[in-house]
Design a protein around this motif. Structure first.
Motif, PDB file in Angstrom:
ATOM      1  N   THR A   6       0.791  -1.238   0.000  1.00 32.64           N
ATOM      2  CA  THR A   6       0.000   0.000   0.000  1.00 32.64           C
ATOM      3  C   THR A   6       0.816   1.278   0.000  1.00 32.64           C
ATOM      4  O   THR A   6       0.282   2.341  -0.325  1.00 32.64           O
ATOM      5  CB  THR A   6      -0.917   0.019   1.241  1.00 32.64           C
ATOM      6  OG1 THR A   6      -0.093  -0.075   2.415  1.00 32.64           O
ATOM      7  CG2 THR A   6      -1.886  -1.132   1.211  1.00 32.64           C
ATOM      8  N   TYR A  11       0.726   3.542  -3.087  1.00 33.64           N
ATOM      9  CA  TYR A  11      -0.572   4.197  -3.267  1.00 33.64           C
ATOM     10  C   TYR A  11      -0.765   5.320  -2.247  1.00 33.64           C
ATOM     11  O   TYR A  11      -1.339   6.362  -2.573  1.00 33.64           O
ATOM     12  CB  TYR A  11      -1.692   3.167  -3.142  1.00 33.64           C
ATOM     13  CG  TYR A  11      -1.695   2.160  -4.269  1.00 33.64           C
ATOM     14  CD1 TYR A  11      -2.369   2.409  -5.453  1.00 33.64           C
ATOM     15  CD2 TYR A  11      -0.994   0.960  -4.149  1.00 33.64           C
ATOM     16  CE1 TYR A  11      -2.361   1.496  -6.490  1.00 33.64           C
ATOM     17  CE2 TYR A  11      -0.984   0.037  -5.182  1.00 33.64           C
ATOM     18  CZ  TYR A  11      -1.662   0.307  -6.350  1.00 33.64           C
ATOM     19  OH  TYR A  11      -1.653  -0.589  -7.380  1.00 33.64           O
ATOM     20  N   ARG A  12      -0.281   5.092  -1.022  1.00 31.86           N
ATOM     21  CA  ARG A  12      -0.400   6.158  -0.016  1.00 31.86           C
ATOM     22  C   ARG A  12       0.414   7.378  -0.433  1.00 31.86           C
ATOM     23  O   ARG A  12      -0.046   8.516  -0.317  1.00 31.86           O
ATOM     24  CB  ARG A  12       0.062   5.646   1.347  1.00 31.86           C
ATOM     25  CG  ARG A  12       0.111   6.703   2.424  1.00 31.86           C
ATOM     26  CD  ARG A  12       0.465   6.122   3.783  1.00 31.86           C
ATOM     27  NE  ARG A  12       1.574   5.209   3.720  1.00 31.86           N
ATOM     28  CZ  ARG A  12       2.862   5.593   3.692  1.00 31.86           C
ATOM     29  NH1 ARG A  12       3.174   6.881   3.695  1.00 31.86           N
ATOM     30  NH2 ARG A  12       3.826   4.695   3.673  1.00 31.86           N
ATOM     31  N   LEU A  37      -5.961   3.596   4.110  1.00 32.09           N
ATOM     32  CA  LEU A  37      -4.638   3.001   3.908  1.00 32.09           C
ATOM     33  C   LEU A  37      -3.807   3.073   5.192  1.00 32.09           C
ATOM     34  O   LEU A  37      -3.067   2.134   5.507  1.00 32.09           O
ATOM     35  CB  LEU A  37      -3.917   3.713   2.763  1.00 32.09           C
ATOM     36  CG  LEU A  37      -4.484   3.467   1.360  1.00 32.09           C
ATOM     37  CD1 LEU A  37      -3.730   4.291   0.338  1.00 32.09           C
ATOM     38  CD2 LEU A  37      -4.413   1.986   0.998  1.00 32.09           C
TER      39      LEU A  37
END
Length: 867
Positions: free
Chosen positions: A368, A371-372, A430
């Motif tokens: 993740t 994406y964060r 997230l």
């Protein structure tokens, strides 16, 4: 809590030499990776040698050494002088003083002495004392006490209390009988040291907390633990809730508290637009102040060192890895204190941070984290090429949805914030996922050590830690801000104290909710050593796989993605299987099948007897305790839980999760107190009692049994049972009406017969019952006798001993107990009886075994055991 047993320096040296020679051979053959692991083994072995040598290196003038050598007479009170290092520390039942010793008066002359003395002034019910004089850290004091070295319970699996105190600088301890026996002497030469001023400030902070939360003692006790490291006032129900949910670490001043304080200082610096360098310096200063206030406790010292590494790296525009900071802190601590490697708190801290750096963060980075990071500055399309394809696609999708879908449906004032409305929930989601991954990584890495040292599995831990950590992150900085303001003005601190109190109650309420969920916390024996070793290897291999995913080797030397996926899945499965072995403990208990075993456990001045039957069934008779132990305010149970701290660890050491029967001979506290914990910690088939007693403690035990779903069975004279060829017969008590006061002569007396061998367990019966048994029983002869009433002169008459004629007898009594047990007259009777007499205060846990024909005897002090 169990402890890590030290290893002989000879064994460490053998490992060191073997690893060194093996490493040299591997290096010559070009096996660099294998040589690296071998080199690491050399360092570990070298550390083991240093740790063991440090443990054995004690000054000749140390107080404990001088008492052990007979140079000081510990049987009489002596005048000890030194500097007050810590205290006066308020306890629920008294006051404690820790003194750095300088000299002791012997026969009118001062003898130099070193080490630490812990003296406690107990506030016992019905006892009046003269108030001690006011003293503070750094004052030179004189104490008239009868000091002795801390005594460990002599049982397998017992906690090393002596070693634990030595690591705190305490080598002898004693009880102050009155405040007048403490005298403040002249100001020491050189005045008060600067570190002692922090001790005085810590005492002032304690006073501030007590005043701010005078109406909320539960909130006060939690804050004393979370902010200043004093857990003495935590009631058993509170600490048990935190233990059951796996969040007890928030009550221990350590890495979480350092991180919360450092994060708050950074946030404050950014809000005030302070330059980064100044913010770092101020944060380091605050952390140093914090370490000194909580007296350089090892967990916070380790956390502060790691934080210092991370913060200092900003001066060099570097972003240090978690594992680098961990390695630096570990090396620094072990260089200063090699024996710390055996400290459970050191192992737990290293395992937790290692799990974050080697498992949690790599897993987050591989899933993740991209994406964060892509959720920052989403509106800036020029940044899109900086991200991988997947995160870039997310940015495009968010802008499209914000412009074409959400933006058109929102009112005019909100339309401009459409992108933020989409991004903020994603960012929080997230972040929550990453916290969950890191929490799971920590819990997975700590399960083996928590089972080994604390015998607990907390399945709610990964989830319960999420709100607990978030709330703790607010309590710590706000709590210290509250302390700072409260030290100046209680009025100004009042509103902030209300907020902090509400946060503490929220934390406790959340933990209580998780603790109330059934089946999410249970107790187990510690896993075998080979399981711990296998867990270390498996987690290291899994961490290596994660490292390969996040740090691929150049020039095509990295394994293929398919091979790496298989290796990662395989190592994850191995880790899962090993964790199941730890959590379920599928191993059989360590019992001698085909033999009848009776072990008299060392519980001090009390009784606790484990009985193992030939077919593996088990029984515990009594649970130890003390009639003089202070009782906790909230529960009415003893502050020191003999069942949790002594009896249960012995049973776990034997690999037991279940007891078929728990029996209470009679209702006195030195037999009853430990059974509460036994009923809670083990699956118990039945609770056997004798005559019904209406006393409060007796009724509370029955209530505990009903709450745990344990059937209660009363046995009287003439009742019996047969288990695996062992015939059990109750010889006492008679059937009489219930009484409101327990008596020694209410004791269950049990005779066990296996083949041609008899065991006689007499509880605390005294002479009247012994005479009654002599008049009623045709044959009392037994090869083994558990001596009645701890060897008191009120029991074991010459006629009774002659009728039993034991080959082996055991007295369960506490070392230097105030009752004078065992009586010299009883010892004299045994000296002429031909029986072999053992005592738990000297021989420790004593085991008698029989195969139905002969008997064998083992004792802990002799270094022998039945396994």
């Amino acid at each position: 809590m169990a402890h890590a047993a030290p290893v002989s320096p000879v064994a460490w040296a053998a490992v060191l030499v073997s690893a060194f020679l093996g490493g040299m051979l591997l290096l010559r053959r070009g096996a660099l990776r294998a040589a690296w692991w071998t080199s690491l083994s050399c360092w570990l072995a070298l550390g083991g040698v240093a740790a063991e040598l440090q443990r054995r290196d004690v000054r000749s003038d140390n107080a404990a050494t001088m008492i052990a050598d007979g140079r000081l007479d510990a049987r009489e009170p002596l005048r000890w002088r030194g500097r007050l290092r810590q205290g006066p520390s308020r306890l629920p039942s008294g006051i404690r003083y820790d003194v750095k010793l300088e000299e002791v008066e012997v026969a009118g002359r001062a003898v130099p002495v070193s080490g630490g003395l812990r003296a406690t002034l107990r506030d016992l019910p019905g006892r009046e004392w003269v108030d001690p004089p006011p003293v503070a850290p750094g004052d030179r004091v004189e104490l008239l006490v009868r000091a002795r070295e801390a005594r460990n319970y002599l049982n397998p699996g017992a906690f090393d209390e002596r070693g634990s105190l030595a690591r705190q600088g305490i080598h002898v301890e004693g009880a102050l009988r009155d405040g007048s026996l403490l005298t403040r002497l002249e100001t020491p030469p050189g005045g008060i040291r600067w570190t002692e001023y922090f001790g005085r400030l810590r005492n002032r902070f304690f006073g501030t907390l007590d005043q701010l939360f005078a109406g909320s003692p539960d909130v006060d006790s939690v804050l004393r633990a979370m902010l200043l490291g004093d857990r003495a006032f935590l009631e058993h129900p509170v600490s048990e809730r935190f233990q059951k949910t796996g969040v007890y670490h928030v009550l221990v001043v350590a890495g979480l508290h350092v991180a919360a304080l450092a994060a708050f200082m950074f946030w404050l610096g950014r809000r005030m637009r302070v330059p980064m360098e100044a913010t770092v310096l101020v944060t380091l200063a605050v952390l140093g102040f914090y370490v000194l206030i909580v007296e350089e406790r090892p967990p916070i010292l380790r956390a502060a060192l790691m934080a210092a590494v991370v913060l200092s790296a900003t001066f060099f525009y570097r972003r240090p890895g978690v594992l680098n900071g961990l390695a630096f802190a570990a090396i620094a601590i072990l260089c200063a204190d090699p024996a710390a490697v055996f400290d459970p708190s050191f192992q737990l801290s290293m395992a937790a941070v290692g799990a974050i750096g080697a498992l949690g963060l790599p897993l987050v980075d591989a899933t993740t984290a991209p994406y964060r990071r892509a959720l920052g500055h989403v509106s800036d399309a020029t940044r899109d090429p900086l991200f991988p394809p997947g995160p870039t696609q997310l940015r495009l999708l968010l802008r499209e949805q914000a412009a074409d879908q959400l933006g058109r449906r929102l009112p005019g004032q909100l339309a401009g914030h459409a992108l933020g409305i989409l991004v903020v929930p994603l960012r929080w989601g997230l972040a929550l996922w990453e916290l969950t991954v890191i929490s799971l990584s920590i819990q997975a890495a700590l399960i083996p050590l928590m089972a080994l040292y604390f015998h607990r599995v907390a399945l709610a831990g990964p989830i319960a830690n999420l709100p607990a950590v978030l709330v703790t992150g607010l309590i710590v900085p706000l709590g210290f801000l509250n302390l700072a303001v409260g030290s100046v003005s209680q009025t100004l601190a009042g509103p902030l104290a209300s907020i902090v109190g509400w946060l503490v109650r929220t934390l406790d309420g959340t933990v209580a909710w998780f603790a109330g969920l059934p089946g999410l916390s249970y107790r187990i024996p510690g896993p075998p050593g080979w399981v711990i070793a296998a867990c270390v290897v498996a987690f290291a291999a899994l961490a290596g796989c994660f490292w390969q995913w996040t740090h691929p080797e150049p020039n095509g030397r990295a394994p293929s993605a398919r091979l790496l996926s298989l290796a990662t899945a395989g190592n994850a499965m191995v880790c899962g299987v090993l964790l199941l072995c730890v959590a379920l403990y599928p191993f059989p208990p360590r019992l001698r099948h085909g033999e009848l075993e009776t072990t008299v456990i060392d519980v001090g001045q009390g009784d606790a007897i484990f009985v193992g039957f030939p077919d593996g069934r088990t029984m515990l008779i009594d649970g130890g305790g003390s009639a003089l132990a202070p009782l906790a305010r909230e529960t009415g149970r003893p502050e020191f839980d003999i069942g949790e701290m002594v009896v249960a660890p012995y049973l776990w050491e034997r690999g037991l999760k279940r007891l078929d029967v728990v029996a209470l001979t009679h209702g006195h506290r030195d037999h009853l107190d430990g059974l509460y914990a036994v009923l809670e910690d083990f699956h118990v088939g039945e609770l056997w009692l004798g005559r019904e007693i209406t006393a409060q403690a007796f009724q509370a035990l029955e209530q505990e049994a009903r709450a745990e779903g344990v059937p209660i069975v009363h046995h009287l004279r003439g009742d019996g049972f047969t288990w695996a060829g062992v015939q059990g017969v109750f010889l006492w008590p008679n059937a009489e009406a219930a009484t409101d006061k327990p008596s020694n002569n209410d004791s269950l007396v049990l005779r066990l017969r296996y083949g041609a061998v008899n065991f006689l367990l007499t509880g605390d019966i005294e002479r009247p019952v012994e005479r009654e048994l002599l008049s009623r029983e045709d044959a009392l002869h037994a090869e083994f006798l558990k001596v009645g009433h701890h060897g008191s002169k009120t029991s074991t008459t010459r006629e009774f001993l002659a009728a039993v004629a034991p080959r082996v007898a055991v007295i369960s009594a506490g070392a230097e107990n105030p009752y004078g047990h065992p009586s010299q007259s009883v010892l004299d009777e045994f000296r002429g009886s031909g029986a072999r007499l053992l005592r738990t205060d000297r021989d420790g846990a004593t085991t008698v075994l029989t195969d139905g024909r002969g008997i064998s005897v083992y004792s802990y002090a002799q270094g022998t055991g039945p396994e």
